[in-house]
Design an enzyme around this catalytic site. Structure first.
Site, short mmCIF file in Angstrom:
data_model
loop_
_atom_site.label_atom_id
_atom_site.label_comp_id
_atom_site.label_asym_id
_atom_site.label_seq_id
_atom_site.Cartn_x
_atom_site.Cartn_y
_atom_site.Cartn_z
N GLY A 1 57.82 123.29 49.29
CA GLY A 1 59.26 123.37 49.04
C GLY A 1 59.90 124.35 50.00
O GLY A 1 59.32 125.37 50.37
N SER B 1 84.20 121.04 39.97
CA SER B 1 84.27 122.36 39.35
C SER B 1 84.85 122.28 37.94
O SER B 1 85.81 121.57 37.66
CB SER B 1 85.14 123.28 40.20
N ARG C 1 80.47 124.45 28.16
CA ARG C 1 79.93 123.24 28.78
C ARG C 1 79.27 122.29 27.79
O ARG C 1 79.56 121.10 27.77
CB ARG C 1 78.83 123.62 29.78
N ARG D 1 71.33 127.97 31.40
CA ARG D 1 71.54 128.78 32.58
C ARG D 1 73.03 129.03 32.79
O ARG D 1 73.85 128.14 32.64
CB ARG D 1 71.00 128.07 33.81
N LEU E 1 70.86 130.20 42.06
CA LEU E 1 70.68 130.61 43.44
C LEU E 1 70.07 132.01 43.47
O LEU E 1 69.16 132.30 44.24
CB LEU E 1 72.03 130.61 44.17
C1 LIG Z 1 75.41 119.92 42.56
C2 LIG Z 1 74.77 121.23 42.20
C3 LIG Z 1 75.51 122.40 42.26
C4 LIG Z 1 74.93 123.63 41.94
N1 LIG Z 1 75.69 124.75 42.04
C5 LIG Z 1 75.11 125.96 41.77
C6 LIG Z 1 75.85 127.17 41.91
O1 LIG Z 1 77.03 127.15 42.28
N2 LIG Z 1 75.23 128.34 41.67
C7 LIG Z 1 73.92 128.39 41.30
O2 LIG Z 1 73.42 129.48 41.13
N3 LIG Z 1 73.20 127.27 41.16
C8 LIG Z 1 73.75 126.05 41.38
N4 LIG Z 1 72.99 124.91 41.25
C9 LIG Z 1 71.57 125.01 40.94
C10 LIG Z 1 70.75 125.43 42.16
O3 LIG Z 1 71.30 124.86 43.31
C11 LIG Z 1 69.29 125.01 42.09
O4 LIG Z 1 68.77 125.30 40.87
C12 LIG Z 1 68.45 125.77 43.11
O5 LIG Z 1 69.02 125.68 44.37
C13 LIG Z 1 67.02 125.27 43.17
O6 LIG Z 1 66.34 125.85 44.28
P1 LIG Z 1 64.80 125.62 44.50
O7 LIG Z 1 64.44 126.37 45.72
O8 LIG Z 1 64.09 125.95 43.28
O9 LIG Z 1 64.60 124.06 44.71
P2 LIG Z 1 65.26 123.02 45.70
O10 LIG Z 1 66.33 123.59 46.51
O11 LIG Z 1 65.56 121.81 44.89
O12 LIG Z 1 64.11 122.68 46.72
C14 LIG Z 1 63.01 121.89 46.40
C15 LIG Z 1 62.14 121.80 47.61
O13 LIG Z 1 60.88 121.28 47.24
C16 LIG Z 1 60.54 120.20 48.05
N5 LIG Z 1 59.71 119.31 47.26
C17 LIG Z 1 59.97 118.84 46.03
N6 LIG Z 1 58.93 118.09 45.61
C18 LIG Z 1 58.02 118.10 46.60
C19 LIG Z 1 56.74 117.50 46.79
N7 LIG Z 1 56.20 116.76 45.87
N8 LIG Z 1 56.10 117.72 47.94
C20 LIG Z 1 56.64 118.48 48.92
N9 LIG Z 1 57.83 119.08 48.80
C21 LIG Z 1 58.51 118.88 47.66
C22 LIG Z 1 61.83 119.63 48.51
O14 LIG Z 1 61.65 118.94 49.70
C23 LIG Z 1 62.66 120.89 48.70
O15 LIG Z 1 62.38 121.44 49.95
C24 LIG Z 1 73.57 123.68 41.54
C25 LIG Z 1 72.83 122.51 41.49
C26 LIG Z 1 73.41 121.29 41.79
C27 LIG Z 1 72.59 120.05 41.67
#
Ligand SMILES: Cc1cc2nc3c(=O)[nH]c(=O)nc-3n(C[C@H](O)[C@H](O)[C@H](O)COP(=O)(O)OP(=O)(O)OC[C@H]3O[C@@H](n4cnc5c(N)ncnc54)[C@H](O)[C@@H]3O)c2cc1C
Ligand code: HEM
Ligand code: SF4
Ligand code: FES
Lengths: 260, 651, 243
Positions: free
Chosen positions: B54, B298, B344, B449, B455
């Site tokens: 990831g 939003s 929400r 959450r 983030l």
């Molecule tokens: C539309 C939207 C708006 C949001 N707005 C906010 C906000 O304003 N503030 C806030 O705090 N949070 C917000 N969130 C939540 C937040 O963005 C996410 O929870 C957070 O970014 C997740 O980060 P992460 O690094 O855990 O995973 P991700 O960013 O989802 O990354 C997952 C990674 O894992 C990789 N991966 C997945 N499965 C596999 C696999 N099997 N093999 C290899 N690689 C894999 C993917 O390629 C990717 O690189 C929002 C979410 C969404 C959907």
């Protein structure tokens, strides 16, 4: 699951003829093939239209068309496609995933090709390899600061104007449309956007000269073309990054090489 | 599972779920712990290979930081570039207890808000650490050149978010997630340049490889040529995001998926609180069946928009032709005090109820109106435009309707998953050497959450927690041996994947994976969505089982295994959705209380969630037993020392 | 770190050189046009001007200037071919089946895409131009006149004679229109290539390009067309335009 009723009665959509570039693999020959797709409603996005076509193809026992997408809301930069000769299609300031079918007259013929550049080889059908962009960033598109080594964020003030300019440049999603649209397949807009972002900020100053030289050299080494100021990149860029960034890059490069 | 349910549910700590929270007062636990950890000697670091799966905020930050420290890092992602991980889509902002706004914020207040927001279902020590390191995150990102919004004087500026009483949210226009991710990505690319990190893009992790009970490697599918590749290392970090796409309709990216986490679960990792999912009320509704991705708008729109449906079910008139006395402003009617501004989960549930009663609007009947007519009358179009102009524009671009003239249509959608792989204080799962970071773990948000804190958590885990706790693990229990992928465990794992691929390709039925996914999504949405009850959950479990059986008979996967084949990729994920969905329902059924995103209709008081702290103040960790339908429940009791448990109250 | 001369071989460097040399030639073209306007003033004035140039710096001036211009155009051509033919096709070996134009802020068009062809047309014309005027005496008989006991080519006569021929004026007209196209993109592009523009100044540079393109191409056209149309007036011994 046959019990499941569709959530809406299938709307009577329109029919389109698609000419799509099919290519089995990287070094295989490719060509345009013609398909028709039905039931397309105006608010469908372009990629949803392709999803519909793909489901149809699979059901007919044909291989689905490979194309890239991820966020489907215009921010990840994963989608691509040159639609009727224009990267990201006819709607200005939009990625392909944000283009809606209402932009195409019902019944029309649409030609879909992959982004083309030597530095973006086709992997399959409409999927291309854009890892050269990562290599440009790896050459110097960063501030060399290790985790934990940062001073308090407010120690280094950044004027609002500079921050805004940096943000304008930083909005680049790395989609590669600028390369695809450029008659010379130049990566100048992409490279310049990163260089400018960091050039606007105090954090970027210590490595400013080194960075611009390294990134420009890497861009050239990867086989992108030269910039002839056609400005087509700016017009297709979904984030409307201006070619003024390219001028900034040229200034910085000139300064960096004249007075290293 | 029936046996475990009939047990006394009062939490008894499972030996598998030792949280390893260090001793000492909450405020100094982390600092003290850090100064007593075992360290890996700098010269030895490069002898350790760390697999990071990831490249989102969690994975990108971890891979970059570990590379800087000198570890040999192998970093994987599904997309063609690490910069595209779904973190890129977050818009709103990131919280940090900087108190730059001088409005009384503090580490303690952020900690308190997060625990309370999570409805008292998160681990205190983790959340406190999160609040502590939040301040370092902003420093780190600013130093990387993240163009945060600034005041004219050059200082960082904040906005308020998600009902917090202080302004602690940092942002970069409406692209905060993108900018933070690009910061982490640039640091990551620097390490790729330094050759400490090797990037493997377009790879999907399909198996975890365990040797002597420890996580020692992974099997990935090279998505370009279909080859199964194996990689060995001394620890595996799972940073693969959440599982919100189980719902089919969600705000997540089309490639977001729970496969990596689920396959680890099947190797023995506990899956914690799978029923804690977050539904966001203001999404642009679905237009038709073909669509899976919904766009989030939003929540601030509810400040001035009024939510309504026609009083008469099936009223097909245009919204503006329906007179006021034939409209039901149901939020204002049911919640006179809060009106359209209820939280929400309540707003989401109310909208779903109206639609279920046939009053939904739009083509699909799955939407309610969000009307700005009165706001425009009261404030003038100009003011409304100033406040929401860009959102209105985005709405119009997608729907081709002008919200200044016609009410918007909105509908809730799956957005975030609080549940995930269980981890201890060190972010290590119950499998030694397997760590989970970011949305992939269950840790910091409890049952719900707060906005702008995902983030924060991803970056906290990646930049400021794992660099320490991983070293501690390696130095104390994992020598830098040179295990290679020649080991038989790798062959066995490859064989498991190959078997599944062959099976998927051999069935050649008549239903595409997407059709199954869509059908599953409906079951999950209807019964394991915003409002759940025992009967519905039991029904869902049966339906999911039946659908799973049908899948293995009727699925049609086109193409071959040895090329880029998106259909095959999706088919594999649908296999996991079909299993995980059942666990979500089982978990939701067992948790006989309402808390945060988990609302059981049986446990409420006037529409308010009713927790049951006596019985359910624990983390539910589910262990795979070889039969998806018979998972084993383990518990980690939650102890609240600094905060008193209270009922959330919106009256 | 890369040296400045090394940098000139990069993709950006090529454009610095293109822009710089292009502007030198634009400067020359402006001067050349102004000088040529002396054709209107008559035989003596024009031949005097030609003689003045020839004897500048004891006759060395013109050689220095010519060498400089030659070098500039050499660099311009070399890089032009490299940018627009060699690098371009290397960077996109397989082209699109359909090409479109995004419109909006795009400046892509016949002028920008035809630079190499308008440029090559200019090159061809320049050679032809030099043959017919500057080196006319090598290729046939030219009239001379005597001044202070020395023989000089009657350049005025040569020009007027050429411009009385329809086919010559025709070619000249076509090339000048192509030249205008070259400048319409070239002038603002040169400033952009040198990194001199920003958001505010770009529209100004584009306007300047239009103005120069029109002035220079119309300006250069004006002479042959006028001489052709009013040949009686120009062909008199005094020459020039008598209205
Ligand atoms: C539309 C939207 C708006 C949001 N707005 C906010 C906000 O304003 N503030 C806030 O705090 N949070 C917000 N969130 C939540 C937040 O963005 C996410 O929870 C957070 O970014 C997740 O980060 P992460 O690094 O855990 O995973 P991700 O960013 O989802 O990354 C997952 C990674 O894992 C990789 N991966 C997945 N499965 C596999 C696999 N099997 N093999 C290899 N690689 C894999 C993917 O390629 C990717 O690189 C929002 C979410 C969404 C959907
Ligand atoms: C009087 C003669 C000429 C003048 C005044 C002139 C002027 C210019 C100018 C100002 C530019 C813009 C440079 C830039 O964008 O950086 C330009 C570009 C160009 N010129 Fe010329 N030019 C002349 C002759 C030629 C010739 C003979 C050629 C033949 C090869 C040529 C080929 C080009 C090309 C290909 C470009 C575009 C470069 C690119 O794509 O970036 N020009 N010219
Ligand atoms: S500059 Fe624009 S077109 Fe080019 S990669 Fe960035 S966002 Fe895409
Ligand atoms: S799919 Fe993410 S930008 Fe189009």
């Amino acid at each position: 699951m046959s019990k499941e009723e569709p959530i809406a009665k299938k709307p009577q959509g329109s029919r389109y003829t698609l000419r799509v570039w099919r290519q089995a693999g990287k070094d295989k020959a490719g060509g345009l093939q013609t398909y028709t797709v039905n039931g397309i409603i105006p608010n469908m996005s372009f990629l949803e239209m392709l999803d519909v076509l793909n489901e149809q193809l699979v059901k007919e026992g044909k291989e689905a068309i490979a194309f890239d997408s991820d966020c489907r809301e215009g921010i990840c930069g994963m989608c691509s496609l040159v639609i009727d000769g224009v990267a990201h299609g006819p709607h200005a300031g939009c990625t392909t995933c944000s283009v809606r079918m209402r932009d195409f007259p019902a019944g029309s013929t649409i030609t879909i090709e992959p982004f083309r550049a030597r530095a973006f080889p086709v992997i399959k059908d409409l999927v291309v390899d854009r890892s050269s962009f990562d290599q440009i960033i790896a050459a110097g598109g960063y501030v060399s600061v290790n985790t934990g080594a940062a001073p308090d964020a407010n120690c280094i003030p950044v004027g609002k104007e500079a921050a805004d300019k940096a943000m304008d440049a930083a909005a680049c999603i790395g989609c590669g449309a600028c390369v695809a649209a450029c008659p010379n397949a130049s990566a100048s807009l992409f490279t310049a956007a990163k260089i400018t972002q960091l050039a606007m900020l105090p954090q970027g100053q210590p490595e400013r000269k080194k960075r611009v030289v390294a990134m420009v050299e890497e861009m050239d080494r990867l086989g992108f073309g030269d910039c002839s100021n056609h400005g087509e990149c700016e017009a297709v860029c979904p984030k409307e990054i201006g070619i003024n960034h390219i001028a900034q890059m040229r200034r910085d490069y000139l300064m960096a090489t004249l007075a290293p | 599972m029936s046996t475990t349910l009939e047990e006394d549910l009062r939490a008894v700590a499972s030996p598998l779920m030792n949280s390893n929270v260090p001793e000492g007062p909450l405020e100094s636990k982390w600092t003290d712990y850090k100064s007593h950890m075992k360290l890996v000697n700098p010269a030895n670091k490069r002898k350790y290979t760390i697999i990071v799966v990831g490249t989102g905020l969690a994975g990108g930050a971890a891979a970059a930081s570990l590379g800087e420290m000198g570890y040999k890092v192998l970093n994987f992602c599904i997309q063609d570039s690490p910069r595209r991980a779904h973190s890129v889509a977050a818009q709103g902002g990131i919280n940090a207890a900087k108190n730059y706004a001088n409005d009384g914020d503090s580490v303690y207040r952020l900690f308190y808000d997060t625990i309370k927001g999570g409805d008292y279902r998160a681990r205190e020590a983790n959340v406190h650490r999160l609040a502590e390191v939040s301040v370092n995150i902003i420093d780190q990102c600013a130093a990387q050149g993240v163009p945060f919004a600034r005041e004219y004087g050059g200082a960082l500026t904040n906005r308020s978010f998600g009902g917090a009483q202080v302004s602690r949210t940092f942002y970069a226009r409406g692209q905060t997630g993108q900018q933070l991710l690009l910061g982490a990505y640039s640091s990551l690319m620097r390490q790729v340049h330094e050759k400490t990190v090797t990037m493997y893009t377009r790879r999907e992790m399909l198996e975890l490889v365990m040797v002597d009970g420890k996580a020692r490697g992974i099997v990935v599918r090279n998505l370009i040529n279909g080859k199964l590749e194996t990689y060995a290392g001394h620890a595996v970090l799972l940073c693969t995001g959440g599982y919100g796409t189980v719902f089919y309709l969600s705000t997540n990216a089309v490639n977001s998926n729970p496969t990596a986490a689920w396959r680890c679960h099947k190797q023995g990792a506990l899956f914690a609180n799978p029923c804690y999912t977050q539904i966001h009320p203001t999404c642009i509704p679905q237009e038709g069946d073909y669509q899976s991705k919904l766009t989030l708008m939003s929540e601030s729109l509810r400040n001035d928009g009024r939510v309504w449906v026609p009083k008469e079910p099936g009223d097909k008139r245009k919204p503006n032709e329906i007179p006021d006395d034939q409209r039901d402003y149901f939020l204002e009617r049911r919640y006179p005090a809060f009106g359209n501004l209820v939280p929400r989960d309540i707003a989401s549930r109310a909208a779903k109820l109206e639609c279920d009663n046939g009053k939904g609007v739009g083509l699909t009947g799955k939407a309610v109106y969000l009307d700005f007519r009165d706001a425009i009358k009261r404030l003038g179009k100009q003011t409304v435009k100033e406040r929401y102009g860009n959102l209105f524009q985005m709405y119009e671009e997608i729907t081709n309707e002008d919200p200044y003239k016609v009410p918007m249509r909105i509908y809730p959608a799956s957005h975030y998953t609080m549940g995930g792989l269980w981890v201890d204080y060190n972010l290590m799962t119950n499998i030694p050497g397997l760590f989970a970071l970011g949305e992939a773990n269950f840790s910091d948000h409890g049952a719900n959450r707060l906005g702008a804190s995902a983030l924060m958590q991803g970056l906290a885990d990646g930049y400021f927690v794992i660099p320490y706790t991983l070293g501690n693990y390696l130095a104390s229990s994992q020598p830098a041996d040179n295990l290679t992928t020649e080991h038989e465990a790798f062959q066995a794992a490859v064989a498991r994947v190959q078997e599944m691929t062959d099976k998927l390709l051999s069935i050649q039925g008549d239903t595409t994976p997407t059709e199954f996914w869509r059908a599953l999504g409906k079951i999950v949405w209807n019964h394991v969505g915003m409002a759940r009850n025992a009967a519905g959950l039991k029904q869902a479990i049966e339906e999911i089982k039946a659908l799973r059986a049908e899948f293995w008979k009727k699925v049609k996967v086109d193409g071959k295994g040895d090329t880029l084949n998106k259909n095959l990729e999706f088919a594999g994920r649908v296999v996991d959705y079909l299993e995980l969905a059942e666990l979500m329902a089982i978990d939701a059924l067992h948790r006989e209380e309402s808390c945060g995103g988990h609302f059981r209709e049986e446990y409420q008081k006037d529409g308010e969630a009713l927790r049951n702290d006596d019985k359910f103040c624990y983390v539910a960790g589910w262990k795979y037993t070889g039969d998806v339908s018979q998972p084993e429940l383990h518990k980690e009791p939650l102890h609240f020392e600094s905060i008193k448990l209270q009922q959330r109250d919106y009256k | 770190m890369t040296t400045f001369t090394g940098a000139l071989r990069s993709s950006l460097g090529k454009k610095y050189l293109m822009g710089f040399t292009g502007l030198i030639w634009v400067g020359f073209a402006i001067g050349h046009l102004i000088g040529n306007l002396l054709l209107l003033a008559g035989r003596e004035a024009f031949n005097g001007y030609a003689l003045f140039l020839e004897t500048l710096g004891h006759g060395a001036g013109i050689y220095v200037a010519e060498a400089f211009l030659l070098m500039a155009i050499g660099i311009h051509i070399w890089n032009g071919i490299s940018v627009a033919l060699v690098d371009k096709s290397a960077a996109r070996p397989i082209g699109y089946e359909v090409t479109g134009n995004a419109g909006g802020r795009s400046r892509k068009g016949a002028a920008s895409q035809g630079m190499i062809w308008t440029g090559l047309a200019i090159l061809g014309f320049l050679i032809f131009h030099l043959i017919t005027f500057k080196f006319a005496y090598l290729f046939g008989h030219v009239e001379h006149y005597t001044l202070n006991g020395e023989q000089h080519v009657d350049l005025y006569g040569v020009v007027v004679e050429r411009f009385s021929q329809a086919w010559y004026v025709g070619i000249y007209t076509v090339v000048m229109l192509l030249f205008g196209m070259h400048l319409k993109h070239g002038v603002w592009s040169a400033f952009q290539s040198l990194g001199l523009l920003n958001k505010k100044t770009t529209p100004l540079a584009v306007q300047l390009a239009w103005v120069l393109a029109v002035l220079l191409s119309i300006g250069f056209l004006f002479l042959p067309v006028t001489i052709f149309a009013m040949n009686e007036s120009f062909a008199t011994p005094a020459g020039g335009l008598h209205l």
